[in-house]
Design a protein around this motif. Structure first.
Motif, PDB file in Angstrom:
ATOM      1  N   LYS A  48       4.487  -8.909  -9.640  1.00 57.69           N
ATOM      2  CA  LYS A  48       3.068  -8.503  -9.628  1.00 57.69           C
ATOM      3  C   LYS A  48       2.935  -7.005  -9.331  1.00 57.69           C
ATOM      4  CE  LYS A  48      -1.333  -9.017  -9.808  1.00 57.69           C
ATOM      5  NZ  LYS A  48      -1.889  -8.939 -11.163  1.00 57.69           N
ATOM      6  N   ILE A  49       3.692  -6.517  -8.362  1.00 58.10           N
ATOM      7  CA  ILE A  49       3.619  -5.086  -8.015  1.00 58.10           C
ATOM      8  C   ILE A  49       4.072  -4.247  -9.221  1.00 58.10           C
ATOM      9  CG2 ILE A  49       4.490  -3.268  -6.479  1.00 58.10           C
ATOM     10  CD1 ILE A  49       4.963  -5.574  -4.399  1.00 58.10           C
ATOM     11  N   THR A  50       5.126  -4.689  -9.889  1.00 55.03           N
ATOM     12  CA  THR A  50       5.613  -3.981 -11.078  1.00 55.03           C
ATOM     13  C   THR A  50       4.545  -3.976 -12.167  1.00 55.03           C
ATOM     14  OG1 THR A  50       7.895  -4.569 -10.533  1.00 55.03           O
ATOM     15  CG2 THR A  50       7.462  -3.884 -12.804  1.00 55.03           C
ATOM     16  N   GLN A  51       3.903  -5.118 -12.382  1.00 57.74           N
ATOM     17  CA  GLN A  51       2.827  -5.196 -13.383  1.00 57.74           C
ATOM     18  C   GLN A  51       1.721  -4.195 -13.057  1.00 57.74           C
ATOM     19  OE1 GLN A  51       1.765  -9.340 -12.969  1.00 57.74           O
ATOM     20  NE2 GLN A  51       3.128  -9.993 -14.618  1.00 57.74           N
ATOM     21  N   MET A  52       1.346  -4.111 -11.773  1.00 57.69           N
ATOM     22  CA  MET A  52       0.279  -3.176 -11.369  1.00 57.69           C
ATOM     23  C   MET A  52       0.699  -1.728 -11.630  1.00 57.69           C
ATOM     24  SD  MET A  52      -1.346  -4.918  -7.897  1.00 57.69           S
ATOM     25  CE  MET A  52       0.074  -4.662  -6.898  1.00 57.69           C
ATOM     26  N   LEU A  53       1.933  -1.391 -11.289  1.00 53.37           N
ATOM     27  CA  LEU A  53       2.412  -0.020 -11.494  1.00 53.37           C
ATOM     28  C   LEU A  53       2.516   0.322 -12.980  1.00 53.37           C
ATOM     29  CD1 LEU A  53       5.139   0.088  -8.709  1.00 53.37           C
ATOM     30  CD2 LEU A  53       3.058   1.482  -8.767  1.00 53.37           C
ATOM     31  N   LYS A  54       3.001  -0.620 -13.784  1.00 51.85           N
ATOM     32  CA  LYS A  54       3.166  -0.380 -15.220  1.00 51.85           C
ATOM     33  C   LYS A  54       1.816  -0.331 -15.949  1.00 51.85           C
ATOM     34  CE  LYS A  54       7.604   0.116 -15.573  1.00 51.85           C
ATOM     35  NZ  LYS A  54       8.167   1.394 -16.022  1.00 51.85           N
ATOM     36  N   ALA A  55       0.792  -0.987 -15.400  1.00 58.23           N
ATOM     37  CA  ALA A  55      -0.537  -0.996 -16.029  1.00 58.23           C
ATOM     38  C   ALA A  55      -1.331   0.274 -15.719  1.00 58.23           C
ATOM     39  CB  ALA A  55      -1.321  -2.225 -15.563  1.00 58.23           C
ATOM     40  N   SER A  92      13.091 -13.382 -18.690  1.00 62.41           N
ATOM     41  CA  SER A  92      11.772 -13.821 -18.251  1.00 62.41           C
ATOM     42  C   SER A  92      11.141 -12.816 -17.281  1.00 62.41           C
ATOM     43  CB  SER A  92      11.888 -15.198 -17.583  1.00 62.41           C
ATOM     44  OG  SER A  92      10.674 -15.554 -16.980  1.00 62.41           O
ATOM     45  N   PHE A  93      11.911 -12.388 -16.277  1.00 60.33           N
ATOM     46  CA  PHE A  93      11.401 -11.433 -15.289  1.00 60.33           C
ATOM     47  C   PHE A  93      11.059 -10.092 -15.931  1.00 60.33           C
ATOM     48  CE2 PHE A  93      13.849 -13.642 -11.627  1.00 60.33           C
ATOM     49  CZ  PHE A  93      12.778 -14.473 -11.373  1.00 60.33           C
ATOM     50  N   LEU A  94      11.932  -9.616 -16.827  1.00 59.06           N
ATOM     51  CA  LEU A  94      11.678  -8.329 -17.487  1.00 59.06           C
ATOM     52  C   LEU A  94      10.430  -8.407 -18.359  1.00 59.06           C
ATOM     53  CD1 LEU A  94      15.303  -7.211 -18.435  1.00 59.06           C
ATOM     54  CD2 LEU A  94      13.781  -6.127 -16.773  1.00 59.06           C
ATOM     55  N   LYS A  95      10.296  -9.509 -19.095  1.00 60.29           N
ATOM     56  CA  LYS A  95       9.139  -9.671 -19.976  1.00 60.29           C
ATOM     57  C   LYS A  95       7.831  -9.769 -19.173  1.00 60.29           C
ATOM     58  CE  LYS A  95       7.477 -12.474 -23.783  1.00 60.29           C
ATOM     59  NZ  LYS A  95       7.588 -13.719 -24.499  1.00 60.29           N
ATOM     60  N   GLN A  96       7.852 -10.590 -18.118  1.00 65.87           N
ATOM     61  CA  GLN A  96       6.653 -10.771 -17.284  1.00 65.87           C
ATOM     62  C   GLN A  96       6.213  -9.472 -16.615  1.00 65.87           C
ATOM     63  OE1 GLN A  96       6.784 -13.785 -14.152  1.00 65.87           O
ATOM     64  NE2 GLN A  96       8.271 -14.906 -15.389  1.00 65.87           N
ATOM     65  N   SER A  97       7.179  -8.712 -16.108  1.00 65.55           N
ATOM     66  CA  SER A  97       6.858  -7.575 -15.252  1.00 65.55           C
ATOM     67  C   SER A  97       6.685  -6.261 -15.989  1.00 65.55           C
ATOM     68  CB  SER A  97       7.969  -7.391 -14.212  1.00 65.55           C
ATOM     69  OG  SER A  97       9.162  -6.993 -14.863  1.00 65.55           O
ATOM     70  N   GLY A  98       7.392  -6.101 -17.117  1.00 68.04           N
ATOM     71  CA  GLY A  98       7.394  -4.811 -17.794  1.00 68.04           C
ATOM     72  C   GLY A  98       8.397  -3.843 -17.176  1.00 68.04           C
ATOM     73  N   GLU A 146       0.843  -1.210   0.000  1.00 62.66           N
ATOM     74  CA  GLU A 146       0.000   0.000   0.000  1.00 62.66           C
ATOM     75  C   GLU A 146       0.871   1.252   0.000  1.00 62.66           C
ATOM     76  OE1 GLU A 146      -0.866  -2.629   1.969  1.00 62.66           O
ATOM     77  OE2 GLU A 146      -2.879  -3.087   1.227  1.00 62.66           O
ATOM     78  N   GLU A 147       1.942   1.211   0.794  1.00 58.63           N
ATOM     79  CA  GLU A 147       2.859   2.348   0.870  1.00 58.63           C
ATOM     80  C   GLU A 147       3.581   2.565  -0.469  1.00 58.63           C
ATOM     81  OE1 GLU A 147       6.268   3.896   3.944  1.00 58.63           O
ATOM     82  OE2 GLU A 147       5.150   2.084   4.483  1.00 58.63           O
ATOM     83  N   VAL A 148       3.980   1.470  -1.119  1.00 56.44           N
ATOM     84  CA  VAL A 148       4.618   1.559  -2.440  1.00 56.44           C
ATOM     85  C   VAL A 148       3.673   2.276  -3.404  1.00 56.44           C
ATOM     86  CG1 VAL A 148       5.431   0.235  -4.437  1.00 56.44           C
ATOM     87  CG2 VAL A 148       6.026  -0.522  -2.119  1.00 56.44           C
ATOM     88  N   MET A 149       2.407   1.853  -3.411  1.00 58.92           N
ATOM     89  CA  MET A 149       1.410   2.451  -4.308  1.00 58.92           C
ATOM     90  C   MET A 149       1.204   3.935  -3.997  1.00 58.92           C
ATOM     91  SD  MET A 149       0.812   0.185  -6.362  1.00 58.92           S
ATOM     92  CE  MET A 149       0.536  -1.489  -6.758  1.00 58.92           C
ATOM     93  N   MET A 207      12.999  -2.809  -7.081  1.00 57.03           N
ATOM     94  CA  MET A 207      11.961  -3.758  -6.666  1.00 57.03           C
ATOM     95  C   MET A 207      12.536  -5.164  -6.492  1.00 57.03           C
ATOM     96  SD  MET A 207       8.582  -4.139  -6.225  1.00 57.03           S
ATOM     97  CE  MET A 207       7.840  -2.720  -7.039  1.00 57.03           C
ATOM     98  N   ASP A 208      12.516  -5.658  -5.257  1.00 59.37           N
ATOM     99  CA  ASP A 208      12.917  -7.042  -5.012  1.00 59.37           C
ATOM    100  C   ASP A 208      11.887  -7.946  -5.679  1.00 59.37           C
ATOM    101  OD1 ASP A 208      14.071  -9.355  -3.991  1.00 59.37           O
ATOM    102  OD2 ASP A 208      13.231  -9.105  -1.990  1.00 59.37           O
ATOM    103  N   VAL A 209      12.343  -8.977  -6.382  1.00 61.96           N
ATOM    104  CA  VAL A 209      11.423  -9.869  -7.083  1.00 61.96           C
ATOM    105  C   VAL A 209      10.640 -10.733  -6.102  1.00 61.96           C
ATOM    106  CG1 VAL A 209      11.276 -11.850  -8.651  1.00 61.96           C
ATOM    107  CG2 VAL A 209      12.686  -9.884  -9.257  1.00 61.96           C
TER     108      VAL A 209
END
Length: 132
Positions: free
Chosen positions: A70-77, A100-106, A36-39, A52-54
């Motif tokens: 997942k947090i990265t995906q939410m921020l990038k979306a 793989s991590f870069l592709k999945q997360s954005g 929540e704090e990150v957001m 961001m720690d994976v």
């Protein structure tokens, strides 16, 4: 002063990153593993870049366990935070993980732990900082 948000569940890693970034990079550092704090920080534009720690072992968001991907995906979306540079940081440095991590997360970049070359670490972060 540019601000780096460190999202890391290991306090020792967070302290090491913090010390390197403030002493070598002249950057301001914030640390949390609370999603929540990150957001909040991201939406309020209180950070210029996120480390961001994976694998966040204790992170929960809206009742669900989430990791750094997942947090990265939410921020990038989210259009409000999509342009915020995010660097994934992980000890899972197996062949193919980076792509793989870069592709999945954005995410914008990837750094493997442990960080051995402190100057290269700072340089990689500074290179991704948005220009004013």
């Amino acid at each position: 002063m540019r601000t780096v948000l460190i999202v890391e569940d290991d306090l020792i890693n967070a302290r090491v990153f913090s010390k390197i970034l403030t002493k070598r990079g002249g950057l301001t550092v914030k640390h949390t593993e609370n999603v929540e704090e990150v957001m909040q920080i991201a939406h309020a534009h209180e950070a210029d870049i996120i480390l961001m720690d994976v694998s966040l072992s204790r992170s929960v968001y809206l009742g669900k366990a989430v990791d750094g991907i997942k947090i990265t995906q939410m921020l990038k979306a989210d259009p409000t935070t999509a342009k915020l540079p995010i660097i994934l940081v992980t000890a899972h440095a197996m062949e193919g993980d980076r792509e793989s991590f870069l592709k999945q997360s954005g995410a914008d970049a990837y750094i493997s732990k442990p960080v051995v070359d402190h100057q290269a670490f700072v340089d990689q972060i500074v290179a991704l900082l948005p220009t004013e």
